[in-house]
Enzyme design. Structure first.
Site, PDB file in Angstrom:
ATOM      1  N   SER A 231      -5.939  -5.342  12.725  1.00 19.95           N
ATOM      2  CA  SER A 231      -6.251  -3.844  12.698  1.00 19.95           C
ATOM      3  C   SER A 231      -7.427  -3.287  13.341  1.00 19.95           C
ATOM      4  O   SER A 231      -8.271  -2.654  12.946  1.00 19.95           O
ATOM      5  CB  SER A 231      -6.723  -3.699  11.180  1.00 19.95           C
ATOM      6  OG  SER A 231      -5.985  -2.397  10.906  1.00 19.95           O
ATOM      7  N   SER A 232      -7.346  -3.664  14.809  1.00 24.01           N
ATOM      8  CA  SER A 232      -8.399  -3.097  15.713  1.00 24.01           C
ATOM      9  C   SER A 232      -8.262  -1.542  15.645  1.00 24.01           C
ATOM     10  O   SER A 232      -9.274  -0.830  15.894  1.00 24.01           O
ATOM     11  CB  SER A 232      -8.216  -3.538  17.052  1.00 24.01           C
ATOM     12  OG  SER A 232      -6.881  -3.432  17.455  1.00 24.01           O
TER      13      SER A 232
ATOM     14  N   ASP B 145      -5.703  -0.715   5.831  1.00 24.86           N
ATOM     15  CA  ASP B 145      -6.394  -1.009   6.818  1.00 24.86           C
ATOM     16  C   ASP B 145      -7.832  -0.252   6.935  1.00 24.86           C
ATOM     17  O   ASP B 145      -8.828  -0.619   7.096  1.00 24.86           O
ATOM     18  CB  ASP B 145      -5.619  -0.988   8.322  1.00 24.86           C
ATOM     19  CG  ASP B 145      -4.308  -1.770   8.234  1.00 24.86           C
ATOM     20  OD1 ASP B 145      -4.180  -2.512   7.379  1.00 24.86           O
ATOM     21  OD2 ASP B 145      -3.568  -1.313   9.098  1.00 24.86           O
TER      22      ASP B 145
ATOM     23  N   GLY C  45      -3.125  -8.419  14.906  1.00 22.86           N
ATOM     24  CA  GLY C  45      -3.004  -8.111  13.560  1.00 22.86           C
ATOM     25  C   GLY C  45      -4.224  -8.110  12.784  1.00 22.86           C
ATOM     26  O   GLY C  45      -4.201  -8.221  11.678  1.00 22.86           O
TER      27      GLY C  45
ATOM     28  N   ASP D  15       0.751  -1.293  -0.015  1.00 21.27           N
ATOM     29  CA  ASP D  15      -0.025   0.034   0.125  1.00 21.27           C
ATOM     30  C   ASP D  15       0.827   1.442   0.005  1.00 21.27           C
ATOM     31  O   ASP D  15       0.635   2.130  -0.717  1.00 21.27           O
ATOM     32  CB  ASP D  15      -1.083  -0.063   1.087  1.00 21.27           C
ATOM     33  CG  ASP D  15      -0.625  -0.205   2.584  1.00 21.27           C
ATOM     34  OD1 ASP D  15       0.697  -0.134   2.635  1.00 21.27           O
ATOM     35  OD2 ASP D  15      -1.563   0.159   3.604  1.00 21.27           O
TER      36      ASP D  15
END
Ligand code: GLA
Length: 360
Positions: free
Chosen positions: A116-117, A162, A114, A30
Site C-alpha cells: 500500500s505505497s 490501507d 502490495g 473493509d
C-alpha cells in the site's frame, strides 16, 4: 536523482512521513463494513514541502526521478502526483487555503508489492499539509480524506483499511479496525511471534477489475440476505441459501470476520499457534471461496507453513499477485524468510523478502 537540498535549495519548511501496511487477518472485509488486523511496515514514504512562490505546484519523486508541475487551478497529470493533488483538492474543498507548493517525495515502499505505497503517499502528503497549514485533522479524518483521494483522483475504488492503517498503526502492534464504526485499537502481536512478508514478484494485473467484481458480488449477497452489509450476517449458515458464486464470496467474508473477532479476542490476541491456524484458514478461504489467490502465492504460503517455527501464512492485500505474510517464532523471521525466498527463486521465481527489511 535530486537530493532534497538540490530541489529546495535550503531546508524545507516541513518533513513528514507515513508507513505502508501489511494486513495480518481480515481480507476483503473493509468494504463489507467488517473487521481487520493490519500492522504498519518499517518501510515508509517521506514528503517534504515548502511554498513554491511562483504560482505553480512542483512535485519531485526521487523513486521515479521525475518532476511534475502544474498550475494552481489545473489538474495534475496522471501518475503519482494525482494522489497528492487529490489530497490538496480535498483539503481545499474543506476550506483549507493551500498556497502553490514544492513537494519532494522519497519512499522505500516498493510500488506494486502490495504494501500500500499509495496509502502511505496520501497519508504522508496530508500530514505535510496539516503541519504546514496548521489544519485541524485527526488521524481518522485524515485517513478518510486519503481514501477519498484514492477513489476520486486515482480512480481506485478501495476500502478504508490501507489509509486507516497508514494513519494509525505502528510496527509493533496490530491495529484492530472496525470499518463501520472506524473504531481502531492497537493490540499486541501474539506472544513470542514476529512476521515475515514476501513479495511474490507477480504484479497485480487483474486486481482492479476483479476487485470491483468482488465488491459487486458482496453487495448482491447483502441485498439478497436483506442486510446493509455482509458484516451484519451473524451466522455462517445463513449464506448457504445464496446462489453460487455469490454464496462462496459471502462465505469468505462472513467467516473472515469471525476469524478476526476470534484473533482479537476482546483485546488480548490469541496464542501464536491459534493465530497461525486462523491465517491458514484465511488463505484457504481467499483461494477457494473468494478466488483471489494465484499459484505463486499458494506455493509461497505452502512452503512457509512447512518451515519449523512458522505458525501460519496467507496472502495479504487484495490478491491477484502481490505479497504474502507469515507469523513465526520471534527471532526466526529473517533466516526463514531468506531461505524460503532463495528456494522459490532457485525454481525460477522472482520473490523478495520485504519484512524483516533486508539490511540497507
Ligand atoms: C486493497 C484495498 C483495501 C482492502 C484490501 C483487501 O488493499 O485497498 O481497501 O479492500 O484490498 O482486503
Amino acid at each position: 536523482m535530486k537530493s532534497p537540498n538540490d530541489f529546495f535549495g535550503s531546508a524545507p519548511e516541513v518533513h513528514t512521513w507515513a508507513p505502508g501496511r501489511v494486513n495480518l487477518l481480515g481480507e476483503h472485509t473493509d468494504y463489507n463494513d467488517g473487521y481487520m488486523l493490519p500492522i504498519a511496515t518499517p518501510q515508509r514514504t517521506d514528503v517534504m514541502a515548502d511554498r513554491s512562490g511562483d504560482g505553480r505546484f512542483h512535485i519531485y519523486s526521487s523513486t521515479l526521478d521525475e518532476t511534475v508541475e502544474f498550475d494552481a487551478d489545473e489538474p495534475a497529470p496522471p501518475g503519482f502526483a494525482r494522489y497528492m493533488e487529490g489530497c490538496i483538492r480535498l483539503l481545499q474543498q474543506r476550506g483549507v487555503q493551500i498556497p502553490p507548493l514544492k513537494m519532494y517525495v522519497r519512499s522505500n515502499l516498493a510500488l506494486g508489492s502490495g504494501l500500500s505505497s499509495s496509502a502511505a503517499l496520501e497519508v504522508a502528503t496530508l500530514r505535510a499539509l496539516r503541519t504546514m497549514l496548521k489544519a485541524e485533522l485527526d488521524g481518522v479524518t485524515l485517513a478518510q480524506i486519503a481514501q477519498q483521494a484514492e477513489i476520486q483522483y486515482a480512480g481506485v475504488n478501495c476500502g478504508i483499511m490501507d489509509q486507516m492503517a497508514s494513519s494509525l498503526a505502528d510496527t509493533q502492534h496490530m491495529l484492530f479496525l472496525d470499518a463501520r464504526t472506524l473504531d481502531a485499537r492497537l493490540l499486541p502481536l501474539p506472544a513470542g511471534a514476529e512476521i515475515i512478508v514476501i513479495d511474490s514478484g507477480v504484479p497485480r494485473k487483474l486486481a482492479a477489475s476483479k476487485y470491483n467484481e468482488r465488491r459487486a458480488e458482496c453487495e448482491a449477497a447483502a441485498g439478497m440476505l436483506g442486510v446493509q452489509a455482509l458484516r451484519d450476517v451473524a451466522r455462517l449458515a445463513d449464506v448457504e441459501k445464496l446462489p453460487s458464486p455469490i454464496r462462496e464470496r459471502a462465505r469468505h467474508v462472513v467467516s473472515e470476520n469471525l476469524r478476526v473477532l476470534e484473533a482479537a479476542d476482546g483485546g488480548s490476541a490469541v496464542s501464536a499457534e491459534r493465530f497461525g491456524e486462523l491465517m491458514n484458514e484465511s488463505h484457504a478461504s481467499l483461494r477457494d471461496d473468494y478466488q483471489v489467490s494465484i499459484p505463486e502465492l499458494d506455493e509461497l504460503t505452502e512452503v512457509l507453513r512447512k518451515q519449523p517455527g512458522v505458525f501460519g501464512a496467507r496472502l495479504t492485500g487484495a490478491g491477484f499477485g502481490g505479497a504474502c505474510v507469515a507469523l513465526c517464532k520471534a527471532g526466526s523471521a529473517a533466516g526463514t524468510g531468506e531461505m524460503v525466498v532463495n528456494r522459490f527463486n532457485a525454481a525460477g521465481g522472482q520473490a523478495r523478502l520485504l519484512i524483516p527489511a533486508p539490511q540497507q
